[in-house]
Motif scaffolding. Structure first.
Motif, PDB file in Angstrom:
ATOM      1  N   SER A 209     -71.503 -33.602  65.302  1.00 53.16           N
ATOM      2  CA  SER A 209     -70.952 -33.329  65.691  1.00 53.16           C
ATOM      3  C   SER A 209     -71.627 -34.445  67.278  1.00 53.16           C
ATOM      4  O   SER A 209     -70.745 -35.635  67.619  1.00 53.16           O
ATOM      5  CB  SER A 209     -70.409 -33.066  67.017  1.00 53.16           C
ATOM      6  OG  SER A 209     -71.767 -31.664  67.635  1.00 53.16           O
ATOM      7  N   HIS A 210     -72.871 -34.779  66.550  1.00 53.72           N
ATOM      8  CA  HIS A 210     -74.254 -36.091  67.525  1.00 53.72           C
ATOM      9  C   HIS A 210     -74.607 -36.916  66.623  1.00 53.72           C
ATOM     10  O   HIS A 210     -74.889 -38.412  67.214  1.00 53.72           O
ATOM     11  CB  HIS A 210     -74.566 -34.920  67.837  1.00 53.72           C
ATOM     12  CG  HIS A 210     -74.021 -33.360  68.545  1.00 53.72           C
ATOM     13  ND1 HIS A 210     -74.300 -33.713  69.781  1.00 53.72           N
ATOM     14  CD2 HIS A 210     -75.176 -32.212  68.635  1.00 53.72           C
ATOM     15  CE1 HIS A 210     -73.392 -32.461  70.303  1.00 53.72           C
ATOM     16  NE2 HIS A 210     -73.786 -32.116  69.596  1.00 53.72           N
ATOM     17  N   VAL A 211     -74.009 -37.427  65.652  1.00 52.14           N
ATOM     18  CA  VAL A 211     -73.866 -38.842  65.403  1.00 52.14           C
ATOM     19  C   VAL A 211     -73.190 -39.249  64.750  1.00 52.14           C
ATOM     20  O   VAL A 211     -72.096 -39.075  64.383  1.00 52.14           O
ATOM     21  CB  VAL A 211     -74.486 -37.921  63.677  1.00 52.14           C
ATOM     22  CG1 VAL A 211     -75.355 -39.593  63.119  1.00 52.14           C
ATOM     23  CG2 VAL A 211     -75.954 -36.981  63.759  1.00 52.14           C
ATOM     24  N   GLY A 212     -73.078 -41.179  65.436  1.00 53.26           N
ATOM     25  CA  GLY A 212     -72.068 -41.912  64.994  1.00 53.26           C
ATOM     26  C   GLY A 212     -72.349 -42.520  63.850  1.00 53.26           C
ATOM     27  O   GLY A 212     -73.125 -42.211  63.071  1.00 53.26           O
ATOM     28  N   THR A 213     -71.111 -43.374  63.346  1.00 55.81           N
ATOM     29  CA  THR A 213     -70.723 -43.356  62.088  1.00 55.81           C
ATOM     30  C   THR A 213     -71.463 -45.126  62.256  1.00 55.81           C
ATOM     31  O   THR A 213     -71.354 -45.776  63.244  1.00 55.81           O
ATOM     32  CB  THR A 213     -69.042 -43.150  61.821  1.00 55.81           C
ATOM     33  OG1 THR A 213     -68.255 -44.301  62.672  1.00 55.81           O
ATOM     34  CG2 THR A 213     -68.456 -41.664  61.672  1.00 55.81           C
TER      35      THR A 213
END
Length: 179
Positions: free
Chosen positions: A135-139
């Protein structure tokens, strides 16, 4: 993110409560470029599902990720397409995502029809809804969610209802919802 349905009076109703998603590591962009790390802003059709299950009983057209590649080479005639490598004899791409190498993220996914109909080179490619790393890592430019929600969404989507992703900052989103 909140999935909506039109009720019998033509009003939008939430299908289930909102849930968390992550977008591109560099946010969202109204004008997207290949490799910018942004998720596109707009309203886009949801084209087909994919994943690591061989043949799930879902309603969307489905591709198994084994031997599947997302071509992100702007010079390729297969740009912004998912192709089974073994079925393409005239491979002309230098760059692609080998989907089976992302077994967790692509356990379940849906192709977002961004730059899809007639792909414009360098305008961005291979935009998906898929499982997040966390939930804390962007794509790299997709929209990702927890595994259970992605699976639920894949089973819920119905191509007969012409599903779309409306993705925008809240003020623009509220304006777009009026249509």
């Amino acid at each position: 993110m909140t999935p909506y349905l039109l009720d019998s009076q033509g009003e939008w109703q939430a299908a289930w409560p909102p849930f968390s998603v992550v977008v591109g590591k560099n946010g969202r962009a109204c004008i997207k470029r290949e490799g910018d790390g942004c998720s596109p802003v707009g309203c886009f059709p949801l084209v087909q599902a994919f994943g690591k299950e061989k043949a799930p009983a879902i309603r969307m057209p489905y591709l198994h990720i084994e031997d599947l590649e997302g071509v992100d080479d702007p010079d390729s005639r297969y740009y912004n397409r998912l192709v089974h490598r073994a079925k393409v004899s005239d491979r002309d791409w230098e760059s692609s995502e080998r989907m089976e190498n992302f077994e967790v993220e692509y356990a379940w996914g849906v192709v977002v029809g961004y730059n899809w109909e007639i792909p414009k080179p360098d305008a961005g490619s291979c935009i998906f809804l898929h499982v997040w790393k966390s939930s804390h890592v962007g794509t790299a430019g997709c929209t990702a969610m927890e595994p259970e929600m992605m699976r639920k969404l894949a089973f819920w989507l119905d191509p007969a209802c012409h599903p779309h992703l409306l993705q925008a900052p809240k003020d623009i989103y509220e304006e777009m919802r009026q249509f």
